[in-house]
Design a protein around this motif. Sequence first.
Motif, PDB file in Angstrom:
ATOM      1  N   VAL A  73       0.870  -1.177   0.000  1.00  0.00           N
ATOM      2  CA  VAL A  73       0.000   0.000   0.000  1.00  0.00           C
ATOM      3  C   VAL A  73       0.907   1.226   0.000  1.00  0.00           C
ATOM      4  O   VAL A  73       1.660   1.455   0.951  1.00  0.00           O
ATOM      5  N   TYR A  74       0.860   1.966  -1.067  1.00  0.00           N
ATOM      6  CA  TYR A  74       1.700   3.150  -1.155  1.00  0.00           C
ATOM      7  C   TYR A  74       0.837   4.398  -0.996  1.00  0.00           C
ATOM      8  O   TYR A  74      -0.378   4.380  -1.173  1.00  0.00           O
ATOM      9  N   HIS A  75       1.508   5.461  -0.648  1.00  0.00           N
ATOM     10  CA  HIS A  75       0.825   6.739  -0.485  1.00  0.00           C
ATOM     11  C   HIS A  75       1.746   7.830  -0.984  1.00  0.00           C
ATOM     12  O   HIS A  75       2.969   7.658  -1.083  1.00  0.00           O
ATOM     13  N   TYR A  76       1.165   8.975  -1.308  1.00  0.00           N
ATOM     14  CA  TYR A  76       1.970  10.083  -1.790  1.00  0.00           C
ATOM     15  C   TYR A  76       1.197  11.376  -1.607  1.00  0.00           C
ATOM     16  O   TYR A  76      -0.033  11.398  -1.490  1.00  0.00           O
ATOM     17  N   LEU A  77       1.944  12.428  -1.535  1.00  0.00           N
ATOM     18  CA  LEU A  77       1.369  13.774  -1.512  1.00  0.00           C
ATOM     19  C   LEU A  77       2.374  14.660  -2.236  1.00  0.00           C
ATOM     20  O   LEU A  77       3.473  14.915  -1.730  1.00  0.00           O
ATOM     21  N   ILE A  78       2.016  15.061  -3.422  1.00  0.00           N
ATOM     22  CA  ILE A  78       2.912  15.826  -4.280  1.00  0.00           C
ATOM     23  C   ILE A  78       2.229  17.134  -4.672  1.00  0.00           C
ATOM     24  O   ILE A  78       1.077  17.126  -5.121  1.00  0.00           O
ATOM     25  N   ILE A  79       2.924  18.239  -4.475  1.00  0.00           N
ATOM     26  CA  ILE A  79       2.422  19.518  -4.996  1.00  0.00           C
ATOM     27  C   ILE A  79       2.815  19.591  -6.468  1.00  0.00           C
ATOM     28  O   ILE A  79       3.986  19.728  -6.814  1.00  0.00           O
ATOM     29  N   LYS A  80       1.817  19.441  -7.333  1.00  0.00           N
ATOM     30  CA  LYS A  80       2.086  19.378  -8.768  1.00  0.00           C
ATOM     31  C   LYS A  80       2.500  20.732  -9.326  1.00  0.00           C
ATOM     32  O   LYS A  80       3.418  20.828 -10.127  1.00  0.00           O
ATOM     33  N   ASN A  81       1.799  21.780  -8.937  1.00  0.00           N
ATOM     34  CA  ASN A  81       2.171  23.110  -9.391  1.00  0.00           C
ATOM     35  C   ASN A  81       1.671  24.151  -8.403  1.00  0.00           C
ATOM     36  O   ASN A  81       0.742  23.889  -7.632  1.00  0.00           O
ATOM     37  N   HIS A  82       2.294  25.305  -8.432  1.00  0.00           N
ATOM     38  CA  HIS A  82       1.904  26.388  -7.539  1.00  0.00           C
ATOM     39  C   HIS A  82       2.295  27.713  -8.167  1.00  0.00           C
ATOM     40  O   HIS A  82       3.024  27.762  -9.182  1.00  0.00           O
ATOM     41  N   SER A  83       1.828  28.795  -7.566  1.00  0.00           N
ATOM     42  CA  SER A  83       2.102  30.118  -8.106  1.00  0.00           C
ATOM     43  C   SER A  83       3.599  30.409  -8.070  1.00  0.00           C
ATOM     44  O   SER A  83       4.326  29.932  -7.183  1.00  0.00           O
ATOM     45  N   ARG A  84       4.024  31.188  -9.030  1.00  0.00           N
ATOM     46  CA  ARG A  84       5.391  31.680  -9.001  1.00  0.00           C
ATOM     47  C   ARG A  84       5.470  32.885  -8.073  1.00  0.00           C
ATOM     48  O   ARG A  84       4.458  33.388  -7.594  1.00  0.00           O
ATOM     49  N   GLN A 113       6.672  36.564   2.442  1.00  0.00           N
ATOM     50  CA  GLN A 113       6.728  35.149   2.089  1.00  0.00           C
ATOM     51  C   GLN A 113       5.415  34.453   2.444  1.00  0.00           C
ATOM     52  O   GLN A 113       4.941  34.548   3.571  1.00  0.00           O
ATOM     53  N   TYR A 114       4.863  33.731   1.467  1.00  0.00           N
ATOM     54  CA  TYR A 114       3.654  32.946   1.663  1.00  0.00           C
ATOM     55  C   TYR A 114       4.011  31.458   1.518  1.00  0.00           C
ATOM     56  O   TYR A 114       4.752  31.085   0.608  1.00  0.00           O
ATOM     57  N   VAL A 115       3.471  30.653   2.415  1.00  0.00           N
ATOM     58  CA  VAL A 115       3.711  29.213   2.368  1.00  0.00           C
ATOM     59  C   VAL A 115       2.364  28.497   2.361  1.00  0.00           C
ATOM     60  O   VAL A 115       1.513  28.746   3.219  1.00  0.00           O
ATOM     61  N   CYS A 116       2.194  27.626   1.360  1.00  0.00           N
ATOM     62  CA  CYS A 116       1.004  26.768   1.272  1.00  0.00           C
ATOM     63  C   CYS A 116       1.351  25.425   1.901  1.00  0.00           C
ATOM     64  O   CYS A 116       2.221  24.707   1.404  1.00  0.00           O
ATOM     65  N   HIS A 117       0.663  25.089   3.005  1.00  0.00           N
ATOM     66  CA  HIS A 117       0.893  23.825   3.702  1.00  0.00           C
ATOM     67  C   HIS A 117      -0.240  22.859   3.339  1.00  0.00           C
ATOM     68  O   HIS A 117      -1.425  23.193   3.515  1.00  0.00           O
ATOM     69  N   VAL A 118       0.123  21.686   2.828  1.00  0.00           N
ATOM     70  CA  VAL A 118      -0.859  20.680   2.436  1.00  0.00           C
ATOM     71  C   VAL A 118      -0.568  19.399   3.207  1.00  0.00           C
ATOM     72  O   VAL A 118       0.598  18.990   3.330  1.00  0.00           O
ATOM     73  N   SER A 119      -1.617  18.754   3.707  1.00  0.00           N
ATOM     74  CA  SER A 119      -1.410  17.515   4.469  1.00  0.00           C
ATOM     75  C   SER A 119      -2.613  16.602   4.310  1.00  0.00           C
ATOM     76  O   SER A 119      -3.719  17.038   3.976  1.00  0.00           O
ATOM     77  N   ASN A 120      -2.360  15.307   4.499  1.00  0.00           N
ATOM     78  CA  ASN A 120      -3.437  14.337   4.652  1.00  0.00           C
ATOM     79  C   ASN A 120      -3.124  13.500   5.888  1.00  0.00           C
ATOM     80  O   ASN A 120      -2.293  13.895   6.709  1.00  0.00           O
ATOM     81  N   THR A 121      -3.776  12.377   6.026  1.00  0.00           N
ATOM     82  CA  THR A 121      -3.612  11.599   7.255  1.00  0.00           C
ATOM     83  C   THR A 121      -2.246  10.949   7.355  1.00  0.00           C
ATOM     84  O   THR A 121      -1.895  10.409   8.412  1.00  0.00           O
ATOM     85  N   ILE A 122      -1.465  10.997   6.276  1.00  0.00           N
ATOM     86  CA  ILE A 122      -0.195  10.274   6.262  1.00  0.00           C
ATOM     87  C   ILE A 122       0.988  11.186   6.035  1.00  0.00           C
ATOM     88  O   ILE A 122       2.028  11.050   6.658  1.00  0.00           O
ATOM     89  N   ASP A 123       0.832  12.158   5.159  1.00  0.00           N
ATOM     90  CA  ASP A 123       1.986  12.913   4.709  1.00  0.00           C
ATOM     91  C   ASP A 123       1.648  14.393   4.641  1.00  0.00           C
ATOM     92  O   ASP A 123       0.501  14.800   4.854  1.00  0.00           O
ATOM     93  N   SER A 124       2.659  15.196   4.351  1.00  0.00           N
ATOM     94  CA  SER A 124       2.471  16.636   4.205  1.00  0.00           C
ATOM     95  C   SER A 124       3.507  17.182   3.227  1.00  0.00           C
ATOM     96  O   SER A 124       4.541  16.559   2.978  1.00  0.00           O
TER      97      SER A 124
END
Length: 468
Positions: free
Chosen positions: A233-244, A298-309
């Motif tokens: 069982v694999y999991h992942y959390l990848i930010i694919k793209n974001h603002s420049r 500086q702005y930081v977008c923090h993303v998380s789920n139950t496993i990763d961030s």
Amino acid sequence: MHCVIIFPPLPALRLPPYTAEIPESVILSRNESGTLEENREYTLRCEVKSVAPVENLQIIWYRGDTVMAASTNQSLFSTVAVGVGEDKSQNVTASLTITASRKHPNATYSCAARLNLNATVKSSCNNETCTYTTEAINDTKSNDTQLEVWYGPDIVSNIGNVSLAVGDTLELSCQADANPRATYTWTHNNVTLRNENSSTLHIESVSVDHAGQYVCNVSNTVDSAQATMTVEVYHYLIIKNHSRDESLAAGDMLELFCHVDAKPRDTSYTWTHNNVTLLNENSSTLHIESVSMDDAGQYVCHVSNTIDSAQATMTVEVYHYLRIVNHSVNTSFIAAGDPLELFCHADANPNSTSYTWTHNNVILPNENSNTLHIESVSVDDAGQYVCNVSNTIDSEQATMTVEVYRNHMVWIAVLLAIVVVAIIVIVLVAYQAHHMKNKTGQYKFTNLVKFRSGSQNGQVAVANGHGA
């Protein structure tokens, strides 16, 4: 007892007829009762009662409707004579060895006795003339016996190793061929899974805890088998793209975003600005309608789920400007009484600019546009004018000097006019005076009397004797 008289096919040979005895019965049996076990050998017996001639006997073995074998070797028959005298009938027992197989788990077996007699049978005789016909002797078939083969489970299919993401559906299967029917149990990492007793294991939404080794245990009264499957069982959390990084002017709209691909998909977002958490900003997009200098940083977008961030950092630069691009000349010369108009034009960001004007350091009330207008200036309006421009961030000013002079040309013109009028009056008076003097010297008193008397007589006297 069923007998058939067989006549030789060539009556001219004068061979005596003989009797063939059709079997009284045929019975199929086996050497032991109960179910058969796979791969073991078993003996089937075919007992033919009261048959003759034995040398023409053939035993046919059937599985269902399919011929398995045919026994014709009389040396393999076990015979017992039962006839008396000319009766040559015998009881015959033949054997066949079979190996129990799961290919035929519930097959029906039988045997048949066949007399291979190619004889001519006399059907009728008239005096010394006989009629002969060929008649086939039907096989005598035994009872049908169903034999059930028991065999241990054979796992014919399993899903093998599985790799799937958190939140996906897991379905493991191990189908087994077995008789009697097999029972199933499942273990996960050597722990028995309760209530999992079918050939399929189903988990609607897997987590990382579901990873590991699964064993499908299959068993019946004969044997048991198992199949092992590994689940990753694999999991992942990848930010694919974001603002420049952004650089924008004060008052502009700011929109930042960060998009992710994640397993599990139930992601949450928080935003920080210069290490301070922004309240109520919990989506993938941050929106500020009109930025100010305070929004830079500086702005930081923090993303998380139950496993990763994961997180993405963006820098926002907010710039501003206010400059006076054009204004009235620095020094204006204007005559008293003339209209005065001063202006100053500004380019600014934010563009919500305000204007004030001062005259000799005194604020002019109600002057809040980029233009100052005085309908008729006086000497009191002379001096220094300052146009003050400001917005929420910055301010600028422009200085203009106004000099008001008196209009001497008007006075000169008035004086010139007076002088001209005076000269004209003087000339006219002088001329009149001179003219009157000349006329007074030419008239005499007597002429005057004549003039008057002539007037009374309807005539006019003209000086110097000239009449009218």
